[in-house]
Design a protein around this motif. Structure first.
Motif, short mmCIF file in Angstrom:
data_model
loop_
_atom_site.label_atom_id
_atom_site.label_comp_id
_atom_site.label_asym_id
_atom_site.label_seq_id
_atom_site.Cartn_x
_atom_site.Cartn_y
_atom_site.Cartn_z
N TYR A 1 1.20 1.52 -3.92
CA TYR A 1 -0.03 1.83 -4.65
C TYR A 1 -1.22 1.68 -3.71
CZ TYR A 1 -3.91 1.20 -7.91
OH TYR A 1 -5.11 1.32 -8.56
N GLN A 2 -2.08 2.70 -3.69
CA GLN A 2 -3.30 2.68 -2.89
C GLN A 2 -4.47 2.28 -3.79
OE1 GLN A 2 -4.35 3.32 0.28
NE2 GLN A 2 -2.24 3.39 0.98
N GLU B 1 -7.60 1.94 -3.18
CA GLU B 1 -8.83 2.71 -2.93
C GLU B 1 -8.85 4.04 -3.68
OE1 GLU B 1 -6.82 1.76 -0.34
OE2 GLU B 1 -7.90 -0.01 0.34
N THR B 2 -7.69 4.67 -3.78
CA THR B 2 -7.61 6.01 -4.38
C THR B 2 -6.94 6.01 -5.75
OG1 THR B 2 -5.47 6.48 -3.35
CG2 THR B 2 -7.47 7.06 -2.09
N ASN C 1 0.82 -1.22 0.00
CA ASN C 1 0.00 0.00 0.00
C ASN C 1 0.85 1.27 0.00
OD1 ASN C 1 -2.39 -1.39 -0.14
ND2 ASN C 1 -2.69 -1.43 2.07
#
Length: 162
Positions: free
Chosen positions: A92-93, A95-96, A89
């Motif tokens: 790379y996220q 969710e966003t 995370n």
């Protein structure tokens, strides 16, 4: 007449091999006791050809370090899966859709080989390491084997300190 040597004259008494099972790896955020298998860094160096008249000469080019596979046990607590996902995370996220800064997700990995007494005899420092692939293991009703996590680590360079 042929001379026959005794075994003690052919093999040094002080010979003690480095063992494949005597090592520890340190990665910020991942418990070292969860590590099952990995390898020491390896690399290739490009070669460049200098053509001159009727001959060729070769010089060294750029060095490329190979990725490292790391297999981890996944205990209930502390969860290796959770710690690997926390590292992912930072890259790379989901969710966003945002990417992380390299200064957040690149880590220093230290691989130490040990002698039979637990003394560090070889130390590799792996610089700017980050996860490129994850395999969280197969689930199967027919076996009670523990789960393992396999990650592939890319890095920029490694140094052998001793």
């Amino acid at each position: 007449m042929a001379e026959v040597l005794a075994i003690e004259n052919m093999l040094a008494k002080i010979y003690e091999p480095k063992r494949k099972n005597q090592w520890i790896i340190s990665i910020d955020g991942i418990d070292s006791f969860t590590a099952v298998s990995t390898k020491r860094p390896s690399f290739t160096t490009e070669e460049h050809v200098i053509d001159y008249m009727n001959a060729k000469r070769y010089v060294a080019g750029k060095r490329t370090y190979e990725t490292i596979e790391l297999t981890l046990k996944d205990p209930i607590t502390p969860s290796a899966m959770q710690k690997v996902m926390e590292w992912n995370n930072l890259i790379y996220q989901p969710e966003t859709g945002r990417m992380g800064y390299t200064s957040f997700y690149m880590k220093e990995v230290v691989l130490k080989l040990l002698d039979p007494m637990g003394v560090v005899i070889e130390k590799w420092v792996i610089h700017n390491a980050w996860i490129t692939s994850n395999d969280f293991g197969e689930l199967n009703y027919t076996t009670g084997e523990p789960l393992e996590i396999r990650i592939t680590i890319r890095f920029d360079w490694a140094t052998l300190e001793y």
